[in-house]
Motif scaffolding. Structure first.
Motif, PDB file in Angstrom:
ATOM      1  N   ARG A  57       0.813  -1.223   0.000  1.00 42.07           N
ATOM      2  CA  ARG A  57       0.000   0.000   0.000  1.00 42.07           C
ATOM      3  C   ARG A  57       0.843   1.267   0.000  1.00 42.07           C
ATOM      4  O   ARG A  57       0.471   2.270  -0.590  1.00 42.07           O
ATOM      5  CB  ARG A  57      -0.930  -0.019   1.210  1.00 42.07           C
ATOM      6  N   GLU A 103      -5.580  -0.042   7.804  1.00 44.82           N
ATOM      7  CA  GLU A 103      -4.189   0.418   7.869  1.00 44.82           C
ATOM      8  C   GLU A 103      -4.122   1.905   7.551  1.00 44.82           C
ATOM      9  O   GLU A 103      -5.008   2.456   6.906  1.00 44.82           O
ATOM     10  CB  GLU A 103      -3.337  -0.347   6.849  1.00 44.82           C
ATOM     11  N   ASN A 104      -3.019   2.528   7.979  1.00 44.73           N
ATOM     12  CA  ASN A 104      -2.798   3.915   7.579  1.00 44.73           C
ATOM     13  C   ASN A 104      -2.218   3.933   6.168  1.00 44.73           C
ATOM     14  O   ASN A 104      -2.023   2.879   5.556  1.00 44.73           O
ATOM     15  CB  ASN A 104      -1.911   4.657   8.578  1.00 44.73           C
ATOM     16  N   GLY A 164       0.612   1.628   5.212  1.00 47.25           N
ATOM     17  CA  GLY A 164       0.400   0.187   5.306  1.00 47.25           C
ATOM     18  C   GLY A 164       0.576  -0.378   6.699  1.00 47.25           C
ATOM     19  O   GLY A 164       0.673  -1.586   6.881  1.00 47.25           O
ATOM     20  N   VAL A 165       0.593   0.480   7.721  1.00 52.30           N
ATOM     21  CA  VAL A 165       0.749   0.034   9.107  1.00 52.30           C
ATOM     22  C   VAL A 165      -0.640  -0.176   9.712  1.00 52.30           C
ATOM     23  O   VAL A 165      -1.465   0.745   9.713  1.00 52.30           O
ATOM     24  CB  VAL A 165       1.540   1.072   9.933  1.00 52.30           C
ATOM     25  N   PRO A 166      -0.919  -1.385  10.232  1.00 50.21           N
ATOM     26  CA  PRO A 166      -2.246  -1.650  10.816  1.00 50.21           C
ATOM     27  C   PRO A 166      -2.518  -0.755  12.031  1.00 50.21           C
ATOM     28  O   PRO A 166      -1.626  -0.473  12.827  1.00 50.21           O
ATOM     29  CB  PRO A 166      -2.170  -3.116  11.243  1.00 50.21           C
ATOM     30  N   GLN A 198      -9.502  -6.081   4.503  1.00 52.01           N
ATOM     31  CA  GLN A 198      -8.340  -5.713   5.309  1.00 52.01           C
ATOM     32  C   GLN A 198      -8.790  -5.418   6.738  1.00 52.01           C
ATOM     33  O   GLN A 198      -9.559  -4.504   6.984  1.00 52.01           O
ATOM     34  CB  GLN A 198      -7.677  -4.485   4.687  1.00 52.01           C
ATOM     35  N   SER A 248      -9.498  -2.873  15.311  1.00 49.82           N
ATOM     36  CA  SER A 248      -9.498  -4.295  14.947  1.00 49.82           C
ATOM     37  C   SER A 248     -10.883  -4.855  14.647  1.00 49.82           C
ATOM     38  O   SER A 248     -11.000  -5.871  13.983  1.00 49.82           O
ATOM     39  CB  SER A 248      -8.846  -5.124  16.055  1.00 49.82           C
TER      40      SER A 248
END
Length: 164
Positions: free
Chosen positions: A84, A110-111, A114-116, A106, A121
């Protein structure tokens, strides 16, 4: 019998009080009313988080949509993006894109790098991009779907046109 005084009993007409039947009827009426109020409070309390969940889902969908709409219409590099953070055109976000790196169910969201985002959640995001024509203008229809178990699907649709 002159010597014994005779006692008079008088009834007072202004005696006040409730009979047992009146007390029972009033208790039944009060308990029915209280039961209705408690049911409304229970319903309100159990659904009080729904607006927050819906607002968060809208914010997630808008964030994804804004990110996608800021990308190019066509792939400027022509290469395959590895994730991403490397997405550089609208089609890279498509769940069915050829590189297999699109956004499909997804979870957590994610930001842009690409960081969750762990606190989200309970949400999942899917992006679908399809080519369309709007009055002879080439466009891409972008559909962002955010899902949460308490909310179901929230769908946000936008269009990216090809302009120079």
């Amino acid at each position: 019998m002159r010597g014994t005084p005779m006692m008079k009993t008088t009834l007072h007409n202004n005696q006040r009080g409730l009979t047992l039947v009146e007390l029972i009827v009033s208790m039944v009426i009060i308990s029915i009313a209280l039961g209705g109020v408690l049911m409304v409070m229970n319903f309100t309390t159990s659904h009080s988080a729904d607006p927050m969940i819906q607002h968060q889902a809208v914010a997630i969908a808008e964030a994804y949509m804004e990110e996608i709409l800021l990308q190019g219409y066509d792939d400027p590099g022509g290469g395959v993006e590895s994730g991403r953070a490397d997405f550089d055109d609208v089609d890279d976000y498509d769940k069915d894109n050829t590189s297999g790196n699109g956004i499909d169910n997804q979870s957590p969201p994610e930001n842009q790098k690409g960081v969750p985002i762990g606190v989200l959640s309970g949400y999942s995001v899917t992006v679908d991009v399809e080519g369309v024509t709007l009055n002879t203008v080439a466009a891409k229809k972008i559909t962002v779907t955010v899902n949460h178990s308490a909310l179901g699907d929230l769908i946000l649709t936008g269009y990216r046109t090809k302009y120079d």
